[in-house]
Design a protein around this motif. Structure first.
Motif, PDB file in Angstrom:
ATOM      1  N   ALA A 109      52.469 -38.655 -14.816  1.00 31.00           N
ATOM      2  CA  ALA A 109      51.445 -38.678 -13.804  1.00 31.00           C
ATOM      3  C   ALA A 109      51.400 -37.064 -13.182  1.00 31.00           C
ATOM      4  N   ALA A 110      50.078 -36.844 -12.945  1.00 32.75           N
ATOM      5  CA  ALA A 110      49.914 -35.519 -12.300  1.00 32.75           C
ATOM      6  C   ALA A 110      49.024 -35.635 -11.137  1.00 32.75           C
ATOM      7  N   THR A 111      49.225 -35.053  -9.960  1.00 35.49           N
ATOM      8  CA  THR A 111      48.300 -35.032  -8.749  1.00 35.49           C
ATOM      9  C   THR A 111      48.250 -33.622  -8.052  1.00 35.49           C
ATOM     10  N   ILE A 112      46.911 -33.246  -7.943  1.00 38.55           N
ATOM     11  CA  ILE A 112      46.609 -31.994  -7.155  1.00 38.55           C
ATOM     12  C   ILE A 112      46.106 -32.120  -5.823  1.00 38.55           C
ATOM     13  N   THR A 113      46.683 -31.845  -4.909  1.00 42.54           N
ATOM     14  CA  THR A 113      46.140 -31.914  -3.452  1.00 42.54           C
ATOM     15  C   THR A 113      45.828 -30.525  -2.733  1.00 42.54           C
ATOM     16  N   MET A 114      44.956 -30.728  -2.023  1.00 37.01           N
ATOM     17  CA  MET A 114      44.198 -29.434  -1.307  1.00 37.01           C
ATOM     18  C   MET A 114      44.195 -29.916  -0.277  1.00 37.01           C
ATOM     19  N   THR A 115      44.856 -29.214   0.922  1.00 38.60           N
ATOM     20  CA  THR A 115      44.663 -29.512   2.672  1.00 38.60           C
ATOM     21  C   THR A 115      44.220 -28.284   3.262  1.00 38.60           C
ATOM     22  N   GLN A 116      43.048 -28.496   3.892  1.00 38.33           N
ATOM     23  CA  GLN A 116      42.414 -27.292   4.672  1.00 38.33           C
ATOM     24  C   GLN A 116      42.544 -27.626   6.042  1.00 38.33           C
ATOM     25  N   PRO A 117      43.345 -26.667   7.032  1.00 42.84           N
ATOM     26  CA  PRO A 117      43.382 -26.922   8.327  1.00 42.84           C
ATOM     27  C   PRO A 117      41.930 -26.467   8.964  1.00 42.84           C
TER      28      PRO A 117
END
Length: 474
Positions: A109-117
């Motif tokens: 499994a591979a996951t990429i997560t981007m969080t922008q405040p």
């Protein structure tokens, strides 16, 4: 006498045929090489990093997570057959046959997560202001350290000259008393004076030797201090002149000090930073908004030779209702810390005003002392000449001559000390009003750029290199 001449030669080592060093050159060397000042500059660069750390609150965070492994699943059941209605029965009612199914797979499994405040309750803005005020406060502290180091260098420079001159006076006094003892012994042998006069001359000579030895030790201590502060052995030092300080009264010195002294400036920006910390703590109580985008891929997760891919985007809202009350206490604490910082500004203003007034009066007193001591020396020289002439005709004793010589020595020693106080006092007054920096003194150095490192890292999104060369130039 040979020993005394050797000591005189040792004291004159500063006058050896080497290149002379001026006060300006010594201060320039101190500015470039003093470890205390270099450490303070590194500390400022460390504080500069607080600004990009605060600005990071506006930037997204990207995380990649992955996993890989092996799975081996086995299922076992008895052999069955199904009826038309869907129910099953054992084919062999007496001896049921087990049926085993084995499944091997390699899940990955591979996951990429981007969080922008988007909104953090104003925390990022408040932290940025707080960090910038901390930087400005630290720059003022660096100026205070610079003034302290240059002031120490002035003290060390004058200390070597002062103690070398005091040693010269003591060596000269020892030579004079040696000749005085020889003359006293001659007069004793011809019966002009008594043994008491000889003993008095011997006592004074022994005391002069002790004073000369102490002066030698004090000079060596001064030379060691010079090497520690300035970074080199003292060469032939040029006598400096007092510094012209741009104030004309104690009151003016106090006013300039309260507005320009680095300690006051540092306290002002520290108070501003403390007030910003109140907003930082309040932000914890406010809603938080952020956006999250995620993409994933899963191989062989449920069965061999399968793949799942997908993604999602969410808008996240967090509204704190009650968080055990600690955040309220942090706000109250920050407010009291801000009050403390504001009070410390007043304390620093009073302190620098006191120091400026004290430095002004000390300098004025030292200047007056120089004039008084010079008059004292002139009178002591006339008195010594008269006592010596009267001693020749017998109207004065040997003790009278010795006392007159001691008074002249004391007056000359006082003049050396008073002249030293005039010079060091002028530099101390300059420091009290914030004017003892390399730029104010016009030193022939490359002035340290306090903003270069700040500008190099403020908006930098990535990089772990050393950018200090942007501000450290030779």
């Amino acid at each position: 006498m040979r020993k005394i001449l050797l000591l005189a030669g040792a004291a004159g080592a500063l006058a050896a045929p080497v290149s002379a060093q001026t006060m300006q050159e010594a201060l320039a060397q101190t500015y470039n090489n003093n470890p205390t000042l270099l450490a303070a500059r590194a500390q400022l660069r460390a504080v500069d990093e607080g600004v990009p750390q605060a600005l990071a609150g506006w930037r997204p965070s990207v995380v990649i997570a992955g996993s890989a492994g092996a799975a081996d699943a086995r299922s076992r059941s008895l052999a069955t057959s199904f009826r038309p209605d869907g129910s099953f029965y054992f084919r062999d009612q007496t001896y049921p046959v087990p049926n085993t199914i084995r499944q091997e797979r390699t899940p990955a499994a591979a996951t990429i997560t981007m969080t922008q405040p988007i909104f953090r309750g104003g925390r990022t803005t408040a932290q940025t202001r707080q960090a910038e005020n901390a930087v400005l406060a630290q720059r003022a502290r660096l100026l205070a350290v610079e003034q302290q180091v240059l002031g120490d260098a002035v003290q060390a420079y004058i200390g070597v000259i002062q103690n070398a001159e005091l040693l010269r006076l003591n060596i000269n006094n020892e030579q004079v008393l040696g000749r005085q003892l020889e003359a006293t012994n001659e007069r004793f042998r011809v019966g002009e004076i008594t043994r008491t006069d000889v003993a008095q001359a011997e006592s004074r000579l022994a005391g002069a030797r002790t004073s000369r030895t102490q002066a030698e030790g004090t000079l060596q201590v001064a030379r060691a201090t010079y090497q520690r502060v300035i970074g080199d052995q003292p060469r032939r030092l040029v006598n400096p002149q007092p510094l012209a300080v741009p104030v004309r009264s104690a009151g003016e010195a106090q006013q300039v000090a309260m507005a320009n002294n680095p300690n006051v400036v540092s306290a002002l920006f520290s108070a501003a930073s403390a007030r910003d910390n109140v907003d930082v703590q309040i932000s914890v109580l406010l809603p938080q908004v952020s956006a999250t985008a995620q993409a994933f891929r899963q191989d062989n997760n449920l069965a061999p030779h399968t793949r799942q891919t997908g993604g999602q985007a969410t808008l996240n809202l967090t509204v704190p209702i009650y968080q055990n009350g600690a955040e309220h206490s942090a706000v109250r604490q920050a407010r009291q810390q801000a009050q403390q910082s504001i009070t410390q500004v007043d304390e620093q203003r009073r302190l620098v005003a006191q120091n400026a007034s004290q430095s002004w009066e000390s300098l004025r007193s030292a200047r007056a002392a120089v004039e008084s001591v010079r008059a004292q020396i002139r009178a002591a020289e006339i008195a010594l000449d008269g006592v010596q002439r009267e001693a020749i005709v017998g109207s004065r004793t040997t003790l009278d001559v010795l006392n007159a010589e001691q008074e002249l020595l004391n007056a000359r020693t006082s003049l050396v000390n008073a002249l030293s106080l005039v010079i060091t006092g002028s530099y101390a007054l300059a420091a009290s009003i914030g004017r003892l920096t390399a730029q104010d003194l016009g030193l022939q150095v490359e002035i340290y750029d306090m903003t270069a490192y700040y500008n190099a890292v403020r908006n930098r999104w990535a990089g772990i290199g050393d950018y200090s060369t942007a501000s450290v130039r030779r």
